[in-house]
Design an enzyme around this catalytic site. Structure first.
Site, PDB file in Angstrom:
ATOM      1  N   CYS A   1      29.334  36.572  18.951  1.00 34.67           N
ATOM      2  CA  CYS A   1      28.491  35.958  19.985  1.00 34.67           C
ATOM      3  C   CYS A   1      28.364  36.884  21.198  1.00 34.67           C
ATOM      4  O   CYS A   1      27.293  36.969  21.819  1.00 34.67           O
ATOM      5  CB  CYS A   1      29.088  34.634  20.451  1.00 34.67           C
ATOM      6  SG  CYS A   1      29.229  33.413  19.155  1.00 34.67           S
TER       7      CYS A   1
HETATM    8  C1  BEZ Z   1      32.136  35.145  16.566  1.00 38.69           C
HETATM    9  O1  BEZ Z   1      31.230  34.954  17.372  1.00 38.69           O
HETATM   10  O2  BEZ Z   1      32.639  36.246  16.443  1.00 38.69           O
HETATM   11  C2  BEZ Z   1      32.640  34.027  15.682  1.00 38.69           C
HETATM   12  C3  BEZ Z   1      32.610  32.726  16.147  1.00 38.69           C
HETATM   13  C4  BEZ Z   1      33.094  31.706  15.337  1.00 38.69           C
HETATM   14  C5  BEZ Z   1      33.590  31.994  14.078  1.00 38.69           C
HETATM   15  C6  BEZ Z   1      33.573  33.328  13.613  1.00 38.69           C
HETATM   16  C7  BEZ Z   1      33.101  34.343  14.428  1.00 38.69           C
END
Ligand code: BEZ
Length: 210
Positions: free
Chosen positions: A45
């Protein structure tokens, strides 16, 4: 209930990193992209938000507002914003919705409990000036989105909203386009005086109208 293409994008009010908004007012008369994030302070994200901030001028050029959502509270968004700027080289320059009670996430069916119990998946909605949903894509949390593809789709949507054409596989702005099969050759002659190539009667290729 799931939101389908052609449905009106549900309106809502929400707190964001740029103050309280009413979604339809925020969109105004232009286009919009609403996209969700599973959680604050997560790696994928963080990269996505930095990329959208870097592409903001491209969205502006297309008269398209962008707005993200994460189910964490505003205080977390504010702390995370500093990390985004530090690590991605771009500060957030668009609002990020704080949705701790999951009101918007549920309204837009962004929580898929068989995939992630309480966090949102990576939903993307493109909304037209008529407030209708023009595209929705859902990605898993483990796959960061390609926002160049979102811009490409906006280019196609804006072109096909104004001309009787569709865009072929892997089309990019400026490439040849397809005359919609519902247009007769007679009608096509009026609309495309420069002509077209008939590959098959249902596959007529012409220059991109300006
Ligand atoms: C991420 O944004 O890296 C992420 C968020 C939730 C689960 C897996 C990855």
């Amino acid at each position: 209930m799931a939101i389908r293409l052609g449905d009106e994008a549900p309106n809502f009010t929400a707190d964001t990193t740029e103050g309280s908004i009413e979604f339809h007012k925020f969109l105004g008369d232009g286009w919009g992209v609403l996209f969700s994030h599973p959680k604050d302070f997560t790696p994928v994200c963080t990269t996505e938000l930095g990329r959208v901030a870097a592409l903001k001028a491209e969205f502006d050029k297309r008269n398209c507002k962008v707005i993200g959502l994460s189910v964490d509270p505003l205080k977390d968004h504010e702390g995370w914003s500093k990390d985004i700027e530090e690590t991605q080289g771009h500060a957030l320059n668009f609002p990020l919705i704080a949705d701790p009670d999951r009101k918007v996430a549920e309204l837009y069916d962004m929580i898929h409990p068989n995939e992630l119990e309480t966090f949102t998946v990576r939903s993307v909605f493109i909304i037209g000036p008529d407030k209708k949903v023009k595209l929705s894509i859902t990605y898993p949390a483990s796959t960061g989105r390609n926002f160049d593809e979102i811009l490409r789709v906006i280019d196609s949507l804006q072109l096909t909203a104004n001309h009787q054409v569709a865009t072929p596989v892997d089309w990019r702005d400026g490439d040849d386009v397809i005359i919609v099969p519902t247009l007769s050759d007679e009608e096509a002659k009026e609309r495309f005086p420069g002509g077209w190539e008939t590959v098959k009667p249902y596959l007529r290729v012409t220059k991109q109208p300006s």
